[in-house]
Design a protein around this motif. Structure first.
Motif, mmCIF file in Angstrom:
data_model
loop_
_atom_site.group_PDB
_atom_site.id
_atom_site.type_symbol
_atom_site.label_atom_id
_atom_site.label_comp_id
_atom_site.label_asym_id
_atom_site.label_seq_id
_atom_site.Cartn_x
_atom_site.Cartn_y
_atom_site.Cartn_z
ATOM 1 N N ARG A 1 74.484 -63.170 -41.848
ATOM 2 C CA ARG A 1 74.914 -63.240 -40.576
ATOM 3 C C ARG A 1 75.610 -61.934 -39.783
ATOM 4 O O ARG A 1 75.989 -60.428 -40.511
ATOM 5 N N LYS A 2 75.012 -61.930 -38.741
ATOM 6 C CA LYS A 2 75.694 -60.582 -37.946
ATOM 7 C C LYS A 2 76.779 -60.763 -37.418
ATOM 8 O O LYS A 2 78.014 -61.703 -37.385
ATOM 9 N N VAL A 3 77.558 -58.732 -37.502
ATOM 10 C CA VAL A 3 78.676 -59.214 -36.949
ATOM 11 C C VAL A 3 79.214 -58.866 -35.651
ATOM 12 O O VAL A 3 78.139 -57.490 -35.800
ATOM 13 N N VAL B 1 75.955 -56.593 -40.770
ATOM 14 C CA VAL B 1 75.864 -57.491 -41.118
ATOM 15 C C VAL B 1 76.951 -58.077 -41.733
ATOM 16 O O VAL B 1 76.869 -56.499 -42.588
ATOM 17 N N GLU B 2 76.729 -59.163 -42.257
ATOM 18 C CA GLU B 2 77.568 -59.671 -43.653
ATOM 19 C C GLU B 2 76.558 -60.317 -44.275
ATOM 20 O O GLU B 2 75.435 -61.330 -44.310
ATOM 21 N N ASP C 1 76.481 -51.315 -42.389
ATOM 22 C CA ASP C 1 75.706 -51.468 -41.427
ATOM 23 C C ASP C 1 74.513 -51.316 -41.588
ATOM 24 O O ASP C 1 74.013 -51.606 -42.803
ATOM 25 N N VAL C 2 73.062 -52.194 -40.087
ATOM 26 C CA VAL C 2 72.103 -51.948 -40.542
ATOM 27 C C VAL C 2 71.320 -50.648 -40.242
ATOM 28 O O VAL C 2 71.589 -50.065 -39.171
ATOM 29 N N ILE C 3 70.948 -49.878 -41.113
ATOM 30 C CA ILE C 3 70.263 -48.521 -40.904
ATOM 31 C C ILE C 3 68.497 -48.678 -40.547
ATOM 32 O O ILE C 3 67.566 -49.740 -41.700
ATOM 33 N N ALA C 4 68.118 -48.250 -39.927
ATOM 34 C CA ALA C 4 66.428 -48.577 -39.679
ATOM 35 C C ALA C 4 65.321 -47.594 -40.094
ATOM 36 O O ALA C 4 66.452 -45.932 -39.791
ATOM 37 N N ASP C 5 64.777 -47.791 -40.884
ATOM 38 C CA ASP C 5 64.195 -46.887 -41.886
ATOM 39 C C ASP C 5 62.364 -46.368 -41.271
ATOM 40 O O ASP C 5 61.659 -47.681 -42.011
ATOM 41 N N GLY D 1 74.352 -48.280 -46.725
ATOM 42 C CA GLY D 1 74.002 -49.748 -45.820
ATOM 43 C C GLY D 1 72.966 -50.129 -46.382
ATOM 44 O O GLY D 1 72.307 -50.226 -47.653
ATOM 45 N N LEU D 2 72.831 -51.252 -44.910
ATOM 46 C CA LEU D 2 71.039 -52.191 -45.538
ATOM 47 C C LEU D 2 70.252 -51.137 -44.572
ATOM 48 O O LEU D 2 70.380 -51.289 -43.382
ATOM 49 N N TYR D 3 69.419 -50.864 -45.587
ATOM 50 C CA TYR D 3 68.100 -49.857 -44.197
ATOM 51 C C TYR D 3 66.765 -51.573 -44.325
ATOM 52 O O TYR D 3 66.752 -52.495 -45.166
ATOM 53 N N ALA D 4 66.243 -50.750 -43.288
ATOM 54 C CA ALA D 4 65.567 -52.047 -42.654
ATOM 55 C C ALA D 4 64.320 -51.620 -42.024
ATOM 56 O O ALA D 4 64.491 -50.125 -41.691
#
Length: 825
Positions: free
Chosen positions: A823-825, A773-774, A785-789, A758-761
């Motif tokens: 862009r949010k999905v 997000v796209e 998926d957005v994943i908090a780090d 996923g996308l780590y943030a």
């Protein structure tokens, strides 16, 4: 601190009347071990600072009783390992350790390899002189992989020490346990060191350092490796096997370019299923530390029931009509040589994005430096006392590079500079003398110019470079406050005579004054205050003698990679700084040396663990199955520039790449028959696989495989271009970077590796993005998926690349950072 032995730094000592040589300033314990002399020790770890927790390493040195783990050798020192008093102390210490230790050896996971058992027998403890009421201590699961049984813990502090000094997490610590106080009579009747150790043991227990019941760490499991008893184990291993039932297969970790030494430990799956299964991975923890991927990412084998002849024949036909082979670097040197042979004999293109970028970078570096390989390995880096990192996300890209950076701060009283665009709140905790430059994407050249300015001998620089560096310097007038001592005269009454008299005294006063301050524009450009950094750097440089620089993948995928390679060579040529590079993937260095790689695929493409028209896969999802790395014999080339052997832990019943080679172009009988054919003109040696050593010597010398030869090549005069400000990226930026413990499809397949694709943030950024997000790259997009780090800081996000099916490399092209639209999905 490890170092190269020379005649100048060796001293002569005697141990129990025998003469030995040892490195000057080495701890007695390490000097003894290097000379095959046994001194008992429970708490000490070779590459970490002494804790003096167990005190069992008592020896006599020049007539004085000292702790071998904390006293250093000197010329002519006379050491006695055992005296009657020392033996009495050691036995009392072991009795104390045994006082309330649970008698569950028959079912304990450590039984058979327990140091408490071993030392109890070694010191002939066959009776008990002491007693005290026990304290209830709860069993805890600290994380998804860590299991802690406090009742078995002897508080040796190995786990806390390795977590702090080597790994850098400092996630566990000693804390109060509320044990019974010792009877005061013991202080007078038992040996003093045994009493001191027992007093501490009764008061202490190990717990997460964040004050909760769960560790905030990288789940590397190194604490479980160093634990001498059964207190710390992997959750998945608890009560699954006795140590003596397991077969140990020496191997090289298949996941990152560290190429760490490991043992796959196997036995039959069950009473009903006699097939071999890997139960755990262990390591020689005195000499090498593993990350979570190496320790827990072990069950990625490709189990097949037999050879699929139809699929094999289809593969032969696919190769005959193919124009290209796309593959990644999770392959052995032998397989890389097979692919190169296919290119030479069948004219196939070889495409490997991670190794190609590294190959180009090495060639540019070689042209400038005159050597085919970088100057330092990471063991040499660990021996320095000032380290810099440019272009590497240390926490994610390579655990052993991170361990080296941290260990320098902890053990060598070192200092460090860390340059990276992605904010990270772990690296600053490594030491007080670590300066973090969270610069903009594209300013990597500026970072190298700053290093050139800070460390180079300016007289050795080309005139244009010298002038360029000076162009960033300016002076400014600054008002500062300074404390001065001012003379003040007062009239006072003499207490004896009652007469008035004048008294002059000095009193402090703060005054303002203007000073001329030099500004370094490079420091300001990279996001720091020039004056504050200058003051910090002056302190950092005190007593520093050896300097190293870690270079990472960001620079290989940089648009100005060639200029950057030349800058690095110039730094080495004109300063005491030496360089070590992190190859991007498992065997990127081996592939870069062996294969003549192409930039792009054309036509019908064979994918080897990558997408293609016909796919060879060790994941069990392709057109023809291949063995996974834990089912292969062969060699890997690691970031330490060593060619190391790896062995098959599990049986593989299908076809191998060498079987295809036999039909297509002809090949020797076995895959490992290729080992002695690895190209000597690229630094390899003509050594047969079965002749490769695979271990360590007692002094820590690595005796695995062999070191590549760093060949001399014709060099050109180094010419470097100025920093290109057009390379700076602004806006929404995504970074191609994996989460901790994920490196490839095989770590993802392992059941104890949980980090998702996923996308780590950073937490705040993740919250603003939402759950999914796209990411629009312009020509292509991906939805993840957005994943908090919790360890990330700032606005830059990180998209994982460990799933080859997602083809993330294609999204980023020749870069590691891309400006995108989200862009949010």
């Amino acid at each position: 601190m490890s170092e190269v032995k020379t005649v100048e730094n060796m001293v002569t000592i005697t141990i129990d009347g025998k003469t030995y040589e040892a490195k000057e300033g080495e701890y007695i314990l390490n000097a003894a071990r290097a000379n095959n002399v046994f001194i008992p020790a429970i708490c000490y770890l070779t590459r970490c600072s002494p804790t003096l927790a167990c005190r069992i390493c008592l020896v006599e040195a020049d007539g004085k009783q000292v702790y071998a783990c904390n006293a250093k050798v000197k010329e002519g020192m006379e050491i006695t390992v055992d005296t009657p008093n020392i033996l009495e102390e050691r036995r009392a210490i072991m009795e104390v350790y045994d006082v309330n230790h649970p008698l569950q050896c028959g079912v304990c996971d450590k039984s058979g390899e327990c140091e408490l058992q071993n030392y109890t027998l070694e010191l002939a403890v066959d009776s008990q002189s002491y007693a005290i009421p026990d304290t209830k201590r709860e069993v805890k699961d600290w994380s998804s992989v860590l299991h802690y049984d406090a009742g078995l813990c002897i508080v040796c502090e190995r786990c806390t020490t390795v977590c702090k000094d080597m790994i850098g997490d400092a996630a566990i610590t000693t804390t109060k346990r509320g044990g019974e106080a010792l009877d005061k009579s013991y202080k007078e009747t038992m040996p003093k060191d045994a009493y001191a150790m027992w007093n501490k043991l009764q008061k202490s227990i190990i717990a997460p350092s964040n004050g909760t019941d769960f560790t905030d760490c990288s789940d590397c499991g190194e604490c479980t490796a160093v634990c001498p008893v059964g207190a710390l184990t992997g959750r998945d291993f608890v009560y699954t096997s006795n140590a003596w039932e397991l077969n140990r297969i020496p191997a090289t970790c298949a996941h990152c370019s560290s190429g760490c030494q490991i043992y796959y430990e196997t036995k039959h799956t069950s009473v009903f299923d006699r097939s071999e299964k890997i139960y755990r991975v262990t390591n020689e923890w005195n000499y090498v530390s593993l990350c979570g991927a190496g320790r827990y990412g072990y069950d990625f084998e490709n189990r097949v029931e037999g050879k699929d002849e139809a699929a094999f024949n289809a593969a032969i036909e696919a190769f005959k009509k193919a124009e290209s082979i796309r593959f990644n670097s999770v392959i052995t040197n032998e397989e890389a040589l097979m692919l190169q042979t296919l290119k030479e004999k069948m004219g196939l293109k070889l495409v490997n994005p991670d190794a190609r970028a590294f190959q180009k970078f090495l060639k540019a570096y070689a042209k400038a430096s005159g050597h085919t390989l970088y100057s330092y390995d990471f063991k040499e880096v660990m021996a320095t006392d000032f380290v810099m990192s440019v272009g590497a996300s240390l926490r994610n890209d390579n655990p052993n590079a991170r361990y080296a950076f941290n260990n320098i701060q902890k053990l060598n009283k070192g200092a460090g500079l860390y340059f990276h665009p992605v904010g990270d709140n772990l690296v600053p905790t490594f030491g007080k003398n670590v300066e973090i430059f969270t610069h903009k994407v594209g300013q990597e050249e500026a970072a190298l110019y700053l290093i050139l300015d800070l460390f180079t001998d300016k007289e050795k620089l080309p005139e244009d470079v010298k002038n360029y560096l000076e162009s960033f310097k300016s002076t400014t007038i600054k008002t500062v406050k300074e404390k001065v001592m001012k003379s003040v005269t007062e009239t006072v009454i003499d207490e004896e005579t009652g007469e008035e008299k004048e008294v002059t005294k000095k009193v402090p006063e703060m005054v303002e004054k203007e000073v001329t301050v030099e500004k370094n524009g490079l420091v300001e450009l990279l996001g720091k205050d020039s004056d504050a950094f200058a003051q910090a750097f002056e302190k950092m440089m005190k007593k520093k003698e050896t300097f190293s620089m870690i270079i990472g993948e960001d620079l290989y995928f940089h648009e100005k990679a060639e200029n950057i390679a030349r800058l690095i060579a110039l730094i080495e040529q004109t300063s005491p700084v030496r360089v070590a590079m992190i190859p991007p993937k498992t065997n990127s260095l081996g592939v870069a040396l062996i294969c003549d790689l192409d930039d792009e695929v054309t036509g019908y493409t064979i994918g080897y663990n990558e997408n293609g028209d016909f796919k060879l896969s060790a994941l069990g999802e392709g057109d023809l199955d291949m063995p996974a790395m834990n089912q292969q014999e062969g060699t890997l080339t690691n970031m330490h520039k060593r060619v190391t052997p790896t062995n098959a832990a599990l049986e593989y019943k299908g076809y191998e790449l060498n079987d295809l080679m036999k039909v297509l172009v002809g090949a020797p009988e076995l895959t490992v028959d290729w080992t002695k054919m690895l190209p000597t003109d690229k630094g390899f040696k003509a050594v047969a696989f079965d002749d490769l050593p695979n271990g360590y010597l007692n002094d820590g010398t690595e005796n695995r495989g062999y070191a590549l030869e760093n060949l001399s090549v014709e060099s050109e005069e180094i010419s470097v271009a100025p920093f290109d400000e057009k390379q700076v990226l602004e806006g929404e930026i995504v970074y191609r970077c994996n989460p901790q413990r994920q490196f490839n499809d095989f770590t993802d397949k392992a059941h104890e590796i949980f980090e998702g694709f996923g996308l780590y943030a950073a937490p705040a950024k993740a919250e603003s993005l939402g759950e999914r997000v796209e990411i629009d790259f312009g020509d292509r997009s991906i939805t993840v998926d957005v994943i908090a780090d919790d360890r990330m800081e700032g606005e830059i996000t990180a998209l994982a690349d460990f799933k080859s099916a997602e083809d993330v490399y294609a999204l980023f092209g020749d870069a590691r950072y891309r400006k995108v639209t989200m862009r949010k999905v």
